[in-house]
Every structure is written in C-alpha cells, then in structure tokens.
Design a protein around this motif. Structure first.
Motif, PDB file in Angstrom:
ATOM      1  N   ALA A  25       0.864  -1.179   0.000  1.00 27.49           N
ATOM      2  CA  ALA A  25       0.000   0.000   0.000  1.00 27.49           C
ATOM      3  C   ALA A  25       0.901   1.229   0.000  1.00 27.49           C
ATOM      4  N   VAL A  26       0.721   2.086  -0.993  1.00 25.62           N
ATOM      5  CA  VAL A  26       1.546   3.297  -1.037  1.00 25.62           C
ATOM      6  C   VAL A  26       0.759   4.407  -1.716  1.00 25.62           C
ATOM      7  N   ASP A  27       0.995   5.618  -1.264  1.00 27.13           N
ATOM      8  CA  ASP A  27       0.339   6.766  -1.901  1.00 27.13           C
ATOM      9  C   ASP A  27       1.120   7.085  -3.174  1.00 27.13           C
ATOM     10  N   ILE A  28       0.509   6.819  -4.322  1.00 30.95           N
ATOM     11  CA  ILE A  28       1.266   6.970  -5.572  1.00 30.95           C
ATOM     12  C   ILE A  28       1.428   8.438  -5.998  1.00 30.95           C
ATOM     13  N   THR A  29       0.877   9.355  -5.234  1.00 30.32           N
ATOM     14  CA  THR A  29       1.168  10.758  -5.537  1.00 30.32           C
ATOM     15  C   THR A  29       2.465  11.193  -4.835  1.00 30.32           C
ATOM     16  N   ASP A  30       3.048  10.271  -4.073  1.00 32.98           N
ATOM     17  CA  ASP A  30       4.308  10.558  -3.363  1.00 32.98           C
ATOM     18  C   ASP A  30       5.445   9.849  -4.102  1.00 32.98           C
ATOM     19  N   HIS A  50      -3.037   0.614 -13.917  1.00 35.18           N
ATOM     20  CA  HIS A  50      -3.256   1.809 -13.103  1.00 35.18           C
ATOM     21  C   HIS A  50      -4.762   1.977 -12.894  1.00 35.18           C
ATOM     22  N   GLY A  51      -5.216   1.856 -11.643  1.00 36.73           N
ATOM     23  CA  GLY A  51      -6.655   1.954 -11.388  1.00 36.73           C
ATOM     24  C   GLY A  51      -6.995   2.988 -10.340  1.00 36.73           C
ATOM     25  N   ALA A  52      -5.991   3.748  -9.875  1.00 38.47           N
ATOM     26  CA  ALA A  52      -6.282   4.711  -8.801  1.00 38.47           C
ATOM     27  C   ALA A  52      -7.131   5.857  -9.323  1.00 38.47           C
ATOM     28  N   GLY A  53      -8.079   6.267  -8.531  1.00 39.06           N
ATOM     29  CA  GLY A  53      -8.919   7.384  -8.943  1.00 39.06           C
ATOM     30  C   GLY A  53      -9.721   7.917  -7.772  1.00 39.06           C
ATOM     31  N   VAL A  54     -10.050   9.185  -7.841  1.00 42.01           N
ATOM     32  CA  VAL A  54     -10.836   9.844  -6.792  1.00 42.01           C
ATOM     33  C   VAL A  54     -11.856  10.747  -7.469  1.00 42.01           C
ATOM     34  N   LEU A  55     -13.048  10.813  -6.925  1.00 36.50           N
ATOM     35  CA  LEU A  55     -14.076  11.724  -7.451  1.00 36.50           C
ATOM     36  C   LEU A  55     -14.287  12.885  -6.487  1.00 36.50           C
ATOM     37  N   ALA A  73      -4.589  14.325  -8.952  1.00 38.31           N
ATOM     38  CA  ALA A  73      -3.358  13.737  -8.412  1.00 38.31           C
ATOM     39  C   ALA A  73      -3.201  12.232  -8.658  1.00 38.31           C
ATOM     40  N   PRO A  74      -4.171  11.381  -8.260  1.00 40.38           N
ATOM     41  CA  PRO A  74      -3.919   9.939  -8.429  1.00 40.38           C
ATOM     42  C   PRO A  74      -3.809   9.517  -9.888  1.00 40.38           C
ATOM     43  N   LYS A  75      -4.505  10.236 -10.778  1.00 42.40           N
ATOM     44  CA  LYS A  75      -4.456   9.858 -12.205  1.00 42.40           C
ATOM     45  C   LYS A  75      -3.178  10.404 -12.852  1.00 42.40           C
ATOM     46  N   LEU A  96      -4.652   1.097 -18.323  1.00 40.37           N
ATOM     47  CA  LEU A  96      -5.062   2.263 -17.539  1.00 40.37           C
ATOM     48  C   LEU A  96      -6.582   2.260 -17.404  1.00 40.37           C
ATOM     49  N   PHE A  97      -7.070   2.591 -16.211  1.00 35.01           N
ATOM     50  CA  PHE A  97      -8.520   2.676 -16.010  1.00 35.01           C
ATOM     51  C   PHE A  97      -8.964   4.116 -16.235  1.00 35.01           C
ATOM     52  N   SER A  98      -9.483   4.344 -17.430  1.00 35.45           N
ATOM     53  CA  SER A  98     -10.028   5.660 -17.759  1.00 35.45           C
ATOM     54  C   SER A  98     -11.553   5.540 -17.711  1.00 35.45           C
ATOM     55  N   ASP A 111     -13.056  18.017 -14.014  1.00 33.72           N
ATOM     56  CA  ASP A 111     -11.683  17.671 -13.623  1.00 33.72           C
ATOM     57  C   ASP A 111     -11.418  16.179 -13.855  1.00 33.72           C
ATOM     58  N   TYR A 112     -12.352  15.358 -13.416  1.00 34.49           N
ATOM     59  CA  TYR A 112     -12.220  13.907 -13.577  1.00 34.49           C
ATOM     60  C   TYR A 112     -12.164  13.544 -15.073  1.00 34.49           C
ATOM     61  N   ALA A 113     -12.989  14.234 -15.873  1.00 26.89           N
ATOM     62  CA  ALA A 113     -13.003  13.989 -17.316  1.00 26.89           C
ATOM     63  C   ALA A 113     -11.644  14.327 -17.919  1.00 26.89           C
ATOM     64  N   ASN A 139     -11.767   2.907 -21.278  1.00 23.82           N
ATOM     65  CA  ASN A 139     -12.731   3.955 -20.906  1.00 23.82           C
ATOM     66  C   ASN A 139     -14.004   3.258 -20.440  1.00 23.82           C
ATOM     67  N   TRP A 140     -14.031   2.990 -19.135  1.00 23.49           N
ATOM     68  CA  TRP A 140     -15.151   2.244 -18.576  1.00 23.49           C
ATOM     69  C   TRP A 140     -16.428   3.069 -18.544  1.00 23.49           C
ATOM     70  N   GLY A 141     -17.543   2.403 -18.841  1.00 27.52           N
ATOM     71  CA  GLY A 141     -18.834   2.966 -18.472  1.00 27.52           C
ATOM     72  C   GLY A 141     -18.987   2.809 -16.966  1.00 27.52           C
ATOM     73  N   MET A 147     -16.443   3.246  -6.976  1.00 27.97           N
ATOM     74  CA  MET A 147     -16.711   4.660  -6.661  1.00 27.97           C
ATOM     75  C   MET A 147     -18.140   5.089  -7.011  1.00 27.97           C
ATOM     76  N   VAL A 148     -18.891   4.207  -7.651  1.00 28.88           N
ATOM     77  CA  VAL A 148     -20.294   4.533  -7.947  1.00 28.88           C
ATOM     78  C   VAL A 148     -21.117   4.254  -6.681  1.00 28.88           C
ATOM     79  N   SER A 149     -21.259   5.288  -5.858  1.00 35.98           N
ATOM     80  CA  SER A 149     -21.942   5.176  -4.576  1.00 35.98           C
ATOM     81  C   SER A 149     -23.444   4.986  -4.794  1.00 35.98           C
TER      82      SER A 149
HETATM   83  N1  LIG Z   1     -16.557   2.516 -10.847  1.00 36.58           N
HETATM   84  C1  LIG Z   1     -16.823   3.003 -12.033  1.00 36.58           C
HETATM   85  O1  LIG Z   1     -17.956   3.032 -12.471  1.00 36.58           O
HETATM   86  C2  LIG Z   1     -15.719   3.501 -12.905  1.00 36.58           C
HETATM   87  C3  LIG Z   1     -16.071   3.947 -14.193  1.00 36.58           C
HETATM   88  C4  LIG Z   1     -15.087   4.427 -15.009  1.00 36.58           C
HETATM   89  C5  LIG Z   1     -13.779   4.447 -14.583  1.00 36.58           C
HETATM   90  N2  LIG Z   1     -13.466   4.021 -13.330  1.00 36.58           N
HETATM   91  C6  LIG Z   1     -12.055   4.082 -12.915  1.00 36.58           C
HETATM   92  O2  LIG Z   1     -11.670   2.833 -12.439  1.00 36.58           O
HETATM   93  C7  LIG Z   1     -10.743   2.988 -11.387  1.00 36.58           C
HETATM   94  C8  LIG Z   1     -11.230   2.199 -10.186  1.00 36.58           C
HETATM   95  O3  LIG Z   1     -12.484   2.724  -9.809  1.00 36.58           O
HETATM   96  P1  LIG Z   1     -13.324   2.115  -8.598  1.00 36.58           P
HETATM   97  O4  LIG Z   1     -14.719   2.254  -8.916  1.00 36.58           O
HETATM   98  O5  LIG Z   1     -12.780   0.790  -8.242  1.00 36.58           O
HETATM   99  O6  LIG Z   1     -12.986   3.195  -7.489  1.00 36.58           O
HETATM  100  P2  LIG Z   1     -12.726   3.057  -5.956  1.00 36.58           P
HETATM  101  O7  LIG Z   1     -13.452   1.873  -5.392  1.00 36.58           O
HETATM  102  O8  LIG Z   1     -12.959   4.395  -5.362  1.00 36.58           O
HETATM  103  O9  LIG Z   1     -11.206   2.721  -5.933  1.00 36.58           O
HETATM  104  C9  LIG Z   1     -10.255   3.685  -6.244  1.00 36.58           C
HETATM  105  C10 LIG Z   1      -8.912   3.141  -5.786  1.00 36.58           C
HETATM  106  O10 LIG Z   1      -7.917   4.140  -6.058  1.00 36.58           O
HETATM  107  C11 LIG Z   1      -7.030   4.118  -4.961  1.00 36.58           C
HETATM  108  N3  LIG Z   1      -6.334   5.396  -4.833  1.00 36.58           N
HETATM  109  C12 LIG Z   1      -6.846   6.641  -4.863  1.00 36.58           C
HETATM  110  N4  LIG Z   1      -5.883   7.558  -4.679  1.00 36.58           N
HETATM  111  C13 LIG Z   1      -4.714   6.870  -4.505  1.00 36.58           C
HETATM  112  C14 LIG Z   1      -3.380   7.248  -4.273  1.00 36.58           C
HETATM  113  N5  LIG Z   1      -3.014   8.518  -4.175  1.00 36.58           N
HETATM  114  N6  LIG Z   1      -2.450   6.275  -4.133  1.00 36.58           N
HETATM  115  C15 LIG Z   1      -2.790   4.989  -4.257  1.00 36.58           C
HETATM  116  N7  LIG Z   1      -4.049   4.553  -4.480  1.00 36.58           N
HETATM  117  C16 LIG Z   1      -5.003   5.500  -4.598  1.00 36.58           C
HETATM  118  C17 LIG Z   1      -7.919   3.880  -3.779  1.00 36.58           C
HETATM  119  O11 LIG Z   1      -7.145   3.408  -2.717  1.00 36.58           O
HETATM  120  P3  LIG Z   1      -7.608   3.684  -1.199  1.00 36.58           P
HETATM  121  O12 LIG Z   1      -8.924   3.004  -1.070  1.00 36.58           O
HETATM  122  O13 LIG Z   1      -6.515   3.096  -0.414  1.00 36.58           O
HETATM  123  O14 LIG Z   1      -7.731   5.169  -1.101  1.00 36.58           O
HETATM  124  C18 LIG Z   1      -8.869   2.824  -4.314  1.00 36.58           C
HETATM  125  O15 LIG Z   1      -8.341   1.551  -4.142  1.00 36.58           O
HETATM  126  C19 LIG Z   1     -10.622   4.478 -11.133  1.00 36.58           C
HETATM  127  O16 LIG Z   1      -9.462   4.941 -11.765  1.00 36.58           O
HETATM  128  C20 LIG Z   1     -11.837   5.056 -11.781  1.00 36.58           C
HETATM  129  O17 LIG Z   1     -11.582   6.360 -12.233  1.00 36.58           O
HETATM  130  C21 LIG Z   1     -14.411   3.550 -12.480  1.00 36.58           C
END
Ligand SMILES: NC(=O)c1ccc[n+]([C@@H]2O[C@H](COP(=O)([O-])OP(=O)(O)OC[C@H]3O[C@@H](n4cnc5c(N)ncnc54)[C@H](OP(=O)(O)O)[C@@H]3O)[C@@H](O)[C@H]2O)c1
Length: 478
Positions: A25-30, A50-55, A73-75, A96-98, A111-113, A139-141, A147-149
C-alpha cells in the motif's frame, strides 16, 4: 473494513491458484515513497495496471482548486510516479482505467473527465514510444460497484444509464488481453453512451462576450487584407464571430443570418481597439448580434450588426447551366489590377468562367483560414472561403461598373453546406434590384461543380469607390 477483507480474500484466491502475490500500500502521488516501495521489484515488473482514482463531483463554478488537485493527483501525478518508479522498457502490458466521463464528458466531472482524457493521450504516447508493449486505456462505463456510490447509482438510474455488473466488468477486463484486442490503445467498455446529456438553457436576456484583437492582428486573414497602407479586419471575420458565438451560446447550428451590416470596419493600424464586445439579444426565434468597441473615454462605437436565425435550415437548392470548371480565363490579374486587394492567403478567385453582367461565374479554391482556433467561424461557416463570395461581388462591380468597391452588408446569408476547404467550387454573381448610383446590390451564390448550392448571400450591398482603385493596387504584393 470491507475493503481490507476484499483485499485479503483476493490475495488468498491468487495464492490458491498457484501464483505468488505481494500487496504493497503506497500513496502513488508521493514519488519518493512510490519509488522506495517499488525499488525491490523494478527489475521484475512487466505489467502495470493503473486503477487509482478519486471523485469530487461539483459544477465548475463551485469547484475548489484543492478538490480539482485531489482528482487530478492519483491519475496524473500517480501514473507519472509509478511509471517513473518502473523500468518502462520492461513493460509488456500497460492497462489504464479511464472513463467514459473523459471520453464523452459528464456533468460535475470536468476535472475527472480531463484527468481520464489525459490517460488516453498518455496511452497513445506510451504506445508510440514502446510499440512492442500492449497498451490500453479502458474507458469504462459506470460500474455497479466501486466509486459509484448508492447516491450516484440513483442519479444514473434516473438518467437511464445501464450499470456494468461486476462479473461483466471482470470479463470485459480479461477479454481485453485477447490477441484480437492487441491494437486497442484507447477503448470504451460497457454501454457507449455519455453519462449525461449536455444541458443548455436558452438565454432569455442579452449575453455579451468579449475578444481581444491581439491574437488576430498578425494572422494572414488580417495581414493579407490590406486596403492601401492598413490591414482591415475582413467583414466575414465579424460575421463568422457572430455565427460562432450564437452557436456556442445556444447550442444550435446557425444556418441563416439576416441584415449583416458593416457600420464601421476595424482598421488594424495601431489605432484599433484592444478588444471587441459581441452582444447577443434573443428576439423571438432570432438572436440580434451587435459587435462594438468602447474607447478610453467610455464611448461605445458600433462596428457590425447581424440577426442570426438558429435552427432555420435553408431548403436545398441548385443552380442550373453552369460552365465547365476549366474554361474561361485566369483570374490572377484581378489581384494586381486594382480590382481586388487581397494578399496570398486570401487569393482564392482562380478563373473567370463566364463574364456576363447578368451572370458572372468564377472558379474559386482556397485553403481555409481558421483564425482564433475557429472562433471566427461556425459549423457551416469559415471566414477564408466565405470572403471569396464578397471578393466575387467586387469583381462584378469592377467588370461591369468599372469601379473599385467595398462591401457594406448582406441582407440574407443562407448556409446550405460548408464551403470546401482547398477544393474547387463555383461562385455565381447576379445583379439584384435596389441599387443606386454608388451602390450595387448583388446575389452571390457559391455552388458545387454539379450546381448544388453551398452558400447564398442575398442582397450583398457593395459601394463603389473609384478612388479605392489606386489603394487596392498598392495593397499587399506577392
Ligand atoms: N466505478 C466506475 O464506475 C468507474 C467507471 C469508469 C472508470 N473508473 C475508474 O476505475 C478505477 C477504479 O475505480 P473504482 O470504482 O474501483 O474506485 P474506488 O473503489 O474508489 O477505488 C479507487 C482506488 O484508487 C485508490 N487510490 C486513490 N488515490 C490513490 C493514491 N493517491 N495512491 C494509491 N491509491 C489511490 C484507492 O485506494 P484507497 O482506497 O486506499 O484510497 C482505491 O483503491 C478508477 O481509476 C476510476 O476512475 C471507475
């Protein structure tokens, strides 16, 4: 925590399947922490997912710089950091997970786009530099997960968005490694539909936009439009700005403009205003456009006016009895004998095909000019080729009234099809009633060689000015 449990379960499953697995586990922005974490593996890693992402969804007006940074940052930093911590030449797989949010855009996710679209561009660039590697930006739907809460799911359900079930997503992911997909550098997975439709609320009151003239003053559309000693902004640039601004503000193509008038042209001799304003005032089905400048003392000066009719589509039309494209005589001398004053970039009148006062037919061809990255044009209008219709009017006045002249306005502009860029077309000039001793009124029609009308200017008013002939002849040379 569910996340931790899921990780443990996945690691156990991978081990049970006979693979060796390690989880870091590592913060990839570091960068330092990421480099340190990956250093022991650098020589062995051949794949990167690469699957890291934040909304942090928010309409642009409400976005905070810190939130945008959190999304970027994470992207962006993250991908750069991980790539730098690995040996790029060893990578055989880069995934890459776009998101379709980047591919199509999505409300609240500018920003996310952007971040996801950068991943797409990065994938293309990496593939170019490492052609042997399998590189794919997925480019996932929207998934029914991650992250889809629950709140986002509810919004998507309302919009009729079909979510990707986890099993389907996993299958799509693994299928992407099949040999047949090797060329997919950027691909859309899941429903190929945008996550939101663009919203447009038609303005009910006046909207004003401004543009600095600085970007235009060195552009050939101005520097090759010299009357006497001074470059003059071509009227078609103002007309194109009006068309483009109304299209961008209202989201509807503009195919008809009425009452385009030049009140006071802009002479680019150092005394020109720094900026122009363009005000769009809705009036029924039309939008009135006024282009003005304001001087140091606050005095407002009108320069151009027009009435755009967004949404009106001109009925298809043809012109019969056109001459062949290669007949007649060369038109080059029109640019040196005082008829036309245009420099090389605007010299698109090529041949005089038929020379009758009732119907002058010219052959035209010009590589299009797009000043201001297209800000002075619209979906069916670009200023370089459109200028040739006004030039054709001046040619008619010179040939049949023996006078130099300048355009004053156009009663009606019908944009049937965009004019061809760098391809030949015909321009037909016919006199229309309503002129006087110094003003001619003309109908100028641009058409394809088969007679299909492309653009028609009705009621082109051209003012004769014999004294201009010397000025024209003294304009741009070469
Ligand atoms: N879910 C969707 O519908 C969807 C659609 C299109 C694209 N995507 C893309 O698919 C990827 C995965 O999405 P998801 O739905 O699985 O999202 P998620 O459940 O929120 O997972 C995002 C992951 O990114 C990690 N992450 C965020 N910032 C980081 C950092 N600085 N360093 C290391 N890890 C970091 C998080 O780790 P922590 O939990 O440890 O923070 C988490 O494991 C994302 O890139 C997202 O943009 C998702």
């Amino acid at each position: 925590m569910t996340g931790a449990r899921e990780i443990r379960r996945t690691l156990a499953e991978i081990s049970a399947a006979g693979s060796t697995v390690e989880y870091l586990a590592v913060d990839i922005t570091d960068p330092a922490a990421t480099a340190a974490a990956l250093a022991p593996y650098k020589e062995r890693v051949t794949g990167l997912v690469h699957g890291a992402g934040v909304l942090a969804d928010q309409l642009i007006a409400n976005k905070k710089a810190s939130e945008i940074e959190r999304v970027f940052a994470p992207k962006l930093t993250g991908l750069r950091t991980v790539a730098a911590a690995l040996d790029a030449d060893r990578l055989r797989h880069v995934v890459l997970f776009s998101s379709v949010a980047g591919f199509f855009g999505n409300r609240g996710q500018s920003d996310y786009a952007m971040a996801n679209e950068v991943l797409n561009a990065w994938a293309s660039s990496f593939k170019k530099n490492h052609p042997a590697a399998r590189v794919t930006s997925l480019n996932w739907g929207a998934w029914d997960s991650g992250m889809v809460s629950p709140e986002i799911k509810a919004v998507f359900r309302e919009r009729g968005i079909v979510l990707i079930p986890v099993e389907t997503g996993a299958r799509l992911f693994t299928e992407q490694f099949a040999a047949g997909r090797a060329a997919d550098v950027v691909t859309v997975l899941g429903p190929t539909t945008p996550l939101s439709e663009p919203e447009r609320s038609a303005a009910t009151g006046p909207v004003t936009v401004e543009r600095e003239l600085g970007a235009l003053t060195g552009h050939p559309i101005v520097t090759d439009h010299v009357i006497g000693d001074a470059p003059v902004l071509p009227a078609v640039a103002a007309l194109g700005w009006a068309i483009g601004a109304v299209e961008r503000a209202g989201g509807t193509p503009v195919r008809q403009v009425r009452d385009f008038a030049v009140h006071k042209g802009i002479v680019v001799d150092g005394t020109q205003p720094d900026r122009l304003s363009l005000t769009m005032t809705p009036a029924g089905d039309t939008v009135q456009v006024a282009i003005r400048s304001t001087d140091d003392k606050g005095a407002v000066r009108p320069h151009y006016g027009a009435v755009a009719v967004p949404g009106t589509v001109p009925a298809a039309a043809t012109v019969a009895g056109l001459p062949a494209l290669d007949g007649g005589r060369d038109a080059g001398e029109l640019y040196t004998d005082g008829t036309l004053f245009h420099g090389p970039a605007l010299r698109g009148v090529r041949r005089i095909l038929a020379e009758d006062a009732a119907r002058l037919v010219l052959r035209a061809e010009l590589a299009e000019l797009r000043p201001g990255d297209g800000a002075f044009g619209g979906s069916h209008f670009a200023p370089g080729t459109a200028d040739l219709l006004l030039q054709a009017g001046l040619v008619w006045v010179k040939l049949f009234e023996d006078s130099a002249s300048l355009p004053l306005g156009v009663a009606s502009v019908d944009l049937h099809h965009p004019l061809p860029d760098g391809e030949p077309f015909l321009i037909v000039v016919e006199p229309a009633g309503g002129g006087d001793a110094s003003t001619s009124v003309l109908t100028v029609t641009a058409c394809a060689p088969d007679g299909t009308v492309l653009v028609r200017f009705d009621g082109v008013r051209v003012v004769s000015a014999p004294q201009l002939a010397a000025k024209f002849a003294g304009g741009v040379s070469g």
